[in-house]
Design a protein around this motif. Structure first.
Motif, short mmCIF file in Angstrom:
data_model
loop_
_atom_site.label_atom_id
_atom_site.label_comp_id
_atom_site.label_asym_id
_atom_site.label_seq_id
_atom_site.Cartn_x
_atom_site.Cartn_y
_atom_site.Cartn_z
N PHE A 79 0.64 -1.33 0.17
CA PHE A 79 0.25 0.52 0.10
C PHE A 79 1.44 1.51 -0.21
CE2 PHE A 79 -2.58 2.87 1.55
CZ PHE A 79 -4.26 3.24 0.82
N TYR A 80 2.25 1.28 0.57
CA TYR A 80 2.75 3.13 0.93
C TYR A 80 4.27 2.14 0.69
CZ TYR A 80 -0.69 4.44 3.84
OH TYR A 80 -1.99 5.59 3.78
N LEU A 81 4.45 1.24 -0.59
CA LEU A 81 5.33 1.03 -0.92
C LEU A 81 5.63 1.75 -2.69
CD1 LEU A 81 6.26 -2.77 -0.32
CD2 LEU A 81 6.96 -0.34 0.45
N TYR A 82 6.05 2.65 -2.19
CA TYR A 82 6.33 3.28 -4.43
C TYR A 82 7.50 3.14 -5.07
CZ TYR A 82 3.42 6.96 -2.16
OH TYR A 82 1.65 7.38 -1.42
N ASN A 142 -0.23 -0.51 8.58
CA ASN A 142 -0.38 0.92 7.60
C ASN A 142 -0.76 2.45 8.47
OD1 ASN A 142 0.87 -0.18 5.73
ND2 ASN A 142 -1.13 -0.90 4.72
N THR A 167 -1.22 2.74 -8.07
CA THR A 167 -0.56 3.51 -8.57
C THR A 167 -1.50 4.52 -9.60
OG1 THR A 167 1.57 2.57 -9.01
CG2 THR A 167 1.35 4.20 -10.53
N ARG A 192 -2.98 6.49 -7.06
CA ARG A 192 -1.99 7.68 -5.67
C ARG A 192 -1.72 8.86 -6.45
NH1 ARG A 192 2.54 3.06 -4.59
NH2 ARG A 192 1.61 1.93 -3.00
N PHE A 246 -5.88 10.25 -2.84
CA PHE A 246 -4.99 9.42 -1.94
C PHE A 246 -4.78 8.91 -0.46
CE2 PHE A 246 -1.08 6.90 -0.87
CZ PHE A 246 -1.89 5.56 -0.97
N LEU A 247 -4.55 10.24 -0.46
CA LEU A 247 -4.06 10.59 0.90
C LEU A 247 -4.82 11.27 1.66
CD1 LEU A 247 -1.18 13.35 -0.03
CD2 LEU A 247 -0.81 11.01 1.39
N ALA A 299 -6.89 7.50 2.40
CA ALA A 299 -5.56 6.03 2.36
C ALA A 299 -6.04 5.23 3.63
CB ALA A 299 -4.05 6.84 2.14
N TYR A 300 -6.05 6.14 4.79
CA TYR A 300 -6.21 6.06 6.24
C TYR A 300 -7.80 5.09 5.95
CZ TYR A 300 -6.56 6.03 11.25
OH TYR A 300 -6.91 5.37 12.48
N ASN A 342 -7.50 1.82 4.58
CA ASN A 342 -6.96 1.12 5.91
C ASN A 342 -7.67 0.43 6.85
OD1 ASN A 342 -3.53 -0.61 4.78
ND2 ASN A 342 -3.99 2.37 4.75
#
Length: 224
Positions: free
Chosen positions: A64-67, A117, A187, A190, A195-196, A199-200, A203
């Motif tokens: 999820f948070y791997l770019y 996350n 992607t 994002r 997204f920001l 995102a919470y 999850n």
């Protein structure tokens, strides 16, 4: 868990450990197969991963948070290593675990990753568990989940080792295909401003799905 109990009560459903379930057609084929069968077992492995929502939900949480592609590859490889170790050893050495219990742990792995996350462990305990180690450990449990189901089907010992190898090749192929779709979707997400903001919440929803899977399996354990 309440939802699972209502389903069981109203519809007479005795929950099976469906997270690693195998369709009736595939089950019959597995039970009757003998000898080394590369293509069928590669297909079965790929199908298992492509339809294994427990695997995919956990991997979604992991990436999820791997770019960076390197990080995605590292974590997915750790998961695959764990999955392969316990699938092979579980079947070859006949190490069986109650299917409901192992699938409850697998549901918990989704909850764990969602909480990770969300930064919950840092807030609650003041430290961050090693995410790579957690991915490897939960990969071991995911492998045991399928090994437990395969043991129930009593595969023929004729060609068993090689068929398991081909099955794992299929699992990895399915994993790459499924992750490709997930990565494209996340992607694209994002790149948007939402997204920001969400995102919470995403999850939290992922965590709820993990709890639902846990409740379903716990219900199955007590009513089966």
């Amino acid at each position: 868990m309440g939802v699972a109990i209502v389903l069981a009560a109203n519809f007479g459903i005795i929950p099976e450990a469906i997270a690693h379930g195998v369709t009736s057609g595939d089950k019959g084929y597995i039970q009757e197969s003998t000898g080394v069968l590369p293509i069928p077992f590669i297909y079965l492995g790929a199908k298992h991963m492509m339809t294994g929502y427990d695997h995919l939900l956990f991997l979604l949480g992991v990436i999820f948070y791997l770019y960076r592609r390197k990080d995605v590859t590292t974590y997915v490889t750790l998961f695959a290593i764990g999955h392969v170790i316990t699938l092979l050893s579980g079947v070859l050495f006949k190490i069986g675990i109650n299917a409901y219990i192992i699938d409850t742990i697998i549901g918990f792995s989704i909850v764990y990753k969602a909480l990770d996350n969300m930064g919950a462990f840092k807030r609650w305990f003041g430290f961050q568990p090693n995410p790579k180690m957690a991915t490897l450990i939960f990969g071991l449990f995911h492998g045991f989940g399928l090994a437990t189901k395969i043991l129930e089907y009593e595969l023929s010992p004729d060609g068993l080792f090689f068929n398991l190898i081909f099955f794992n090749i299929g699992v990895e192929i399915g994993q790459v295909l499924a992750l490709g779709v997930i990565l494209i979707a996340i992607t694209y997400w994002r790149k948007s401003k939402s997204f920001l903001r969400h995102a919470y919440t995403a999850n939290v929803f992922l965590m709820m799905l993990g709890f639902l899977l846990m409740g379903y399996q716990i219900t199955g354990y007590f009513v089966s």
